[in-house]
Design a protein around this motif. Structure first.
Motif, short mmCIF file in Angstrom:
data_model
loop_
_atom_site.label_atom_id
_atom_site.label_comp_id
_atom_site.label_asym_id
_atom_site.label_seq_id
_atom_site.Cartn_x
_atom_site.Cartn_y
_atom_site.Cartn_z
N LEU A 18 0.84 -1.21 0.00
CA LEU A 18 0.00 0.00 0.00
C LEU A 18 0.87 1.26 0.00
N CYS A 19 1.93 1.24 0.79
CA CYS A 19 2.85 2.38 0.81
C CYS A 19 3.54 2.55 -0.54
N TYR A 20 3.92 1.45 -1.16
CA TYR A 20 4.55 1.52 -2.48
C TYR A 20 3.60 2.14 -3.50
N GLY A 28 5.86 9.16 -8.39
CA GLY A 28 6.30 8.52 -9.62
C GLY A 28 7.26 7.37 -9.42
N ALA A 29 7.57 7.05 -8.18
CA ALA A 29 8.49 5.94 -7.88
C ALA A 29 8.31 5.55 -6.42
N VAL A 30 8.71 4.34 -6.11
CA VAL A 30 8.74 3.93 -4.71
C VAL A 30 9.96 4.59 -4.08
N LEU A 31 9.74 5.32 -3.00
CA LEU A 31 10.84 6.01 -2.33
C LEU A 31 11.75 4.98 -1.67
N PRO A 33 13.73 5.18 0.94
CA PRO A 33 13.58 5.02 2.39
C PRO A 33 12.36 4.18 2.77
N VAL A 34 11.31 4.26 2.00
CA VAL A 34 10.12 3.44 2.25
C VAL A 34 10.44 1.97 2.00
N ALA A 35 11.11 1.70 0.88
CA ALA A 35 11.42 0.31 0.51
C ALA A 35 12.40 -0.34 1.47
N VAL A 36 13.26 0.44 2.10
CA VAL A 36 14.19 -0.11 3.10
C VAL A 36 13.48 -0.26 4.44
N THR A 37 12.68 0.72 4.82
CA THR A 37 11.96 0.64 6.09
C THR A 37 10.93 -0.49 6.07
N CYS A 79 23.20 14.38 2.84
CA CYS A 79 22.35 13.29 2.37
C CYS A 79 21.90 13.59 0.94
N SER A 80 22.51 12.92 -0.02
CA SER A 80 22.17 13.20 -1.42
C SER A 80 20.73 12.79 -1.74
N TRP A 81 20.20 11.76 -1.05
CA TRP A 81 18.81 11.39 -1.30
C TRP A 81 17.90 12.54 -0.91
#
Length: 188
Positions: A18-20, A28-31, A33-37, A79-81
């Motif tokens: 759901l977050c993705y 426009g993309a899965v963030l 930090p979200v995908a790692v968390t 933090c470049s991200w």
């Protein structure tokens, strides 16, 4: 490259999927930090709800002031991200992202107002270790922004410190939201 893998959608739980979906629709993309968390679903939920709550509550300051403080914190930590994502957010809000190239020269650049300079110095003072915020800084910002504005500014800088330190520690780097714009913006 992240220091731990992103959770792929095929292995993600319901909450992460759901977050993705929300992330893809909004940005426009899965963030990253979200995908790692997503490795820790309870923290993913807590972080997501916290971000949404902050986004809805932080409305006292003009977006240009709030986003400048957040951006400066990201550049200060390196933090470049966050620089990449923050540049995109500012661009999408119609803010002047060209001035970000001159943020290191904020004291003399005509692209920054006196308030901008105070905000940048405050973000620096809160982000530096040890923290070096002075009574004079707080008093001047309180005079200009009021109690609510000062609390919001302080909260946004503190939240960005958390975000950038998380992303930096886990090796999350620019995701390409600004097609090189962020790369032209200074980072330490």
């Amino acid at each position: 490259m992240p220091r731990i893998d992103r959770v792929p959608a095929a292995r993600a739980g319901l909450l992460a999927r759901l977050c993705y979906r929300f992330s893809r629709r909004r940005y426009g993309a899965v963030l990253d930090p979200v995908a790692v968390t997503a490795h820790h679903p309870k923290l993913l939920l807590a972080a997501g709800l916290g971000e949404l709550a902050v986004q809805r509550a932080a409305r006292v300051l003009p977006a240009s002031v709030r986003e400048l403080a957040v951006y400066r914190t990201a550049t200060r930590i390196g933090c470049s991200w966050c620089v990449d994502f923050g540049t995109m957010l500012q661009r999408d809000e119609g803010l002047d992202v060209e001035r970000l190239r001159e943020i290191e020269d904020h004291r003399t650049s005509p692209k920054f107002t006196e308030l901008d300079r105070l905000v940048i110095e405050y973000a620096d003072a809160m982000t530096d270790l040890p923290v070096r915020v002075t009574d004079e800084q707080v008093a001047e910002l309180d005079r200009r922004l009021g109690h609510r504005g000062l609390v919001e500014l302080t909260h946004m800088i503190a939240v960005e410190n958390q975000r950038t330190r998380f992303n930096h520690a886990l090796g999350l780097t620019a995701q390409g939201f600004t097609s090189g714009e962020a790369c032209r913006a200074p980072t330490p």
